[in-house]
Motif scaffolding. Structure first.
Motif, PDB file in Angstrom:
ATOM      1  N   ASP A   1       0.835  -1.203   0.000  1.00 33.97           N
ATOM      2  CA  ASP A   1       0.000   0.000   0.000  1.00 33.97           C
ATOM      3  C   ASP A   1       0.869   1.251   0.000  1.00 33.97           C
ATOM      4  N   HIS A   2       2.057   1.142   0.604  1.00 30.51           N
ATOM      5  CA  HIS A   2       3.048   2.212   0.622  1.00 30.51           C
ATOM      6  C   HIS A   2       4.419   1.591   0.377  1.00 30.51           C
ATOM      7  N   PHE A   3       5.353   2.437  -0.040  1.00 27.77           N
ATOM      8  CA  PHE A   3       6.735   1.980  -0.092  1.00 27.77           C
ATOM      9  C   PHE A   3       7.245   1.819   1.334  1.00 27.77           C
ATOM     10  N   VAL A   4       7.940   0.715   1.583  1.00 30.44           N
ATOM     11  CA  VAL A   4       8.509   0.447   2.906  1.00 30.44           C
ATOM     12  C   VAL A   4      10.012   0.260   2.747  1.00 30.44           C
ATOM     13  N   LEU A   5      10.793   1.016   3.511  1.00 26.69           N
ATOM     14  CA  LEU A   5      12.240   0.910   3.502  1.00 26.69           C
ATOM     15  C   LEU A   5      12.670   0.084   4.708  1.00 26.69           C
ATOM     16  N   ARG A   6      13.568  -0.877   4.467  1.00 28.42           N
ATOM     17  CA  ARG A   6      14.105  -1.699   5.557  1.00 28.42           C
ATOM     18  C   ARG A   6      15.622  -1.675   5.495  1.00 28.42           C
ATOM     19  N   ARG A   7      16.230  -1.414   6.627  1.00 31.87           N
ATOM     20  CA  ARG A   7      17.694  -1.353   6.694  1.00 31.87           C
ATOM     21  C   ARG A   7      18.273  -2.767   6.636  1.00 31.87           C
ATOM     22  N   THR A   8      19.380  -2.907   5.914  1.00 36.29           N
ATOM     23  CA  THR A   8      20.068  -4.189   5.812  1.00 36.29           C
ATOM     24  C   THR A   8      21.520  -4.020   6.250  1.00 36.29           C
ATOM     25  N   THR A   9      22.186  -5.135   6.393  1.00 31.31           N
ATOM     26  CA  THR A   9      23.588  -5.097   6.833  1.00 31.31           C
ATOM     27  C   THR A   9      24.536  -5.518   5.719  1.00 31.31           C
ATOM     28  N   GLY A  10      24.032  -5.604   4.485  1.00 30.59           N
ATOM     29  CA  GLY A  10      24.873  -6.112   3.408  1.00 30.59           C
ATOM     30  C   GLY A  10      25.591  -5.057   2.610  1.00 30.59           C
ATOM     31  N   GLY A  11      25.486  -3.792   2.999  1.00 26.53           N
ATOM     32  CA  GLY A  11      26.120  -2.744   2.224  1.00 26.53           C
ATOM     33  C   GLY A  11      27.631  -2.809   2.272  1.00 26.53           C
TER      34      GLY A  11
END
Length: 351
Positions: free
Chosen positions: A185-195
């Protein structure tokens, strides 16, 4: 002032009254040497534009009297027309007419003077400080300029921050593996540790601010404070690194125009002259200041050199799919190339 006679044509009452008027009379006094036999009197009654003549006109020794012969209803009025031979009343010349016009429209004159002063000052400021250096030779570049994030490129090219700079930075963080973007319904941003790839200062500030209160963030109205705080942190980082180095906003040059505008408002308030025409001129002056706020921004020589490279990179992104331009040794089109260049294309408006 007619060719054969002069005339006073006057709407005595006006036609805006909502109540009835029992009786109206008006006396016109002429110069003493006008012969009574040469004076003519007429009158009109009724609604605006009416030709009814329910009036009594009388020539007197010093002029004329005009009176209604019936009550006037709502929005009805009395208009008189008294004429006499030429030569008894001095006709104003063009200069006197201009003087009358200015005296009757002092507020408009003040507002127009302010508009002219603001325009003259801002144009002079633009000529001296707001013109970019001349562009250099533009040719296609297959890679973005090294050392610049997509958002920084957008910030320098537009000489300001907008939604596209924010979006380009978010997409680039996803490309680099620091977050994921999911669409429901909305864009959801999730932080990851793979950067793994290094982050620009502005990207680091944005990433930390986005996830300051959790490991996920939905881009919806309920989270507007967190999103606004992240945008503000991103903007401050971009301003610190690039503003005044690659371009000048010249915002301080708007101050004299603001002072002129304030003085005009004070003068109009003293004259009590906020008529519709005056308000239109004030609005135009305000619009002019807003336009020059953007036009006064100017690239520095270092910024102009970068813009030339950005134009070359934009040329590649824009026409790479077209046959008109024979590109030499372009990179192979792969999903990886598309992913890597997408944030830059978004920043340059060719996504």
């Amino acid at each position: 002032y007619f060719a054969e006679h002069d005339e006073l044509y006057w709407n005595v009452t006006g036609n805006g009254w909502l109540f009835p008027i029992d009786r109206v009379s008006a006396r016109v006094r002429l110069p003493g040497d006008v012969p009574a036999a040469a004076v003519a009197v007429e009158g009109y009654t009724g609604l605006l534009g009416s030709a009814q003549r329910d009036v009594a006109g009388e020539v007197t020794a010093d002029g004329a009297i005009v009176s209604t012969t019936r009550p006037l209803g709502p929005r009805e009025g009395l208009t008189l027309a008294v004429s006499w031979p030429k030569g008894y009343v001095q006709e104003p010349d063009a200069l006197e007419r201009i003087g009358y016009l200015l005296a009757d429209n002092r507020g408009l004159l003040v507002a127009l003077s302010g508009l002219v002063l603001v325009l003259g000052y801002l144009h002079l400021a633009w000529r001296q400080h707001g013109r970019d250096p001349r562009p250099g030779v533009i040719f296609p570049h297959y890679e973005p300029p090294a050392g610049y994030s997509p958002a920084s490129m957008r910030f320098i090219a537009e000489m300001g921050y907008d939604n596209q700079a924010f979006a380009a930075a978010v997409i680039n963080l996803a490309v680099k593996g620091y977050l994921t973007v999911a669409q429901g319904d909305h864009f959801v941003l999730r932080r990851t540790t793979g950067g793994q790839s290094p982050l620009a200062a502005g990207e680091r500030a944005l990433l930390d601010a986005l996830f300051a209160d959790g490991e996920s963030l939905a881009l919806e109205q309920d989270n507007h404070r967190r999103i606004a705080a992240a945008r503000s942190a991103h903007l401050k980082a971009l301003q610190r690194d690039y503003e005044r180095v690659y371009f000048q906003t010249n915002r301080s040059l708007l101050l004299p125009a603001g002072v002129i505008f304030a003085l005009v408002l004070l003068a109009l308030a003293a004259l009590e002259a906020f008529t519709p025409a005056v308000i239109v001129v004030l609005v135009l002056t305000g619009i002019l200041v807003l336009l020059y706020r953007g036009w006064l921004k100017a690239a520095t020589p270092r910024g102009r050199a970068l813009l030339d490279r950005l134009d070359g990179f934009w040329m590649y992104l824009e026409v790479a799919e077209k046959d008109e331009l024979a590109l030499r040794n372009p990179p192979e089109k792969t999903p990886e190339l598309f992913e890597r260049l997408l944030p830059f294309a978004l920043a340059l408006g060719v996504e």
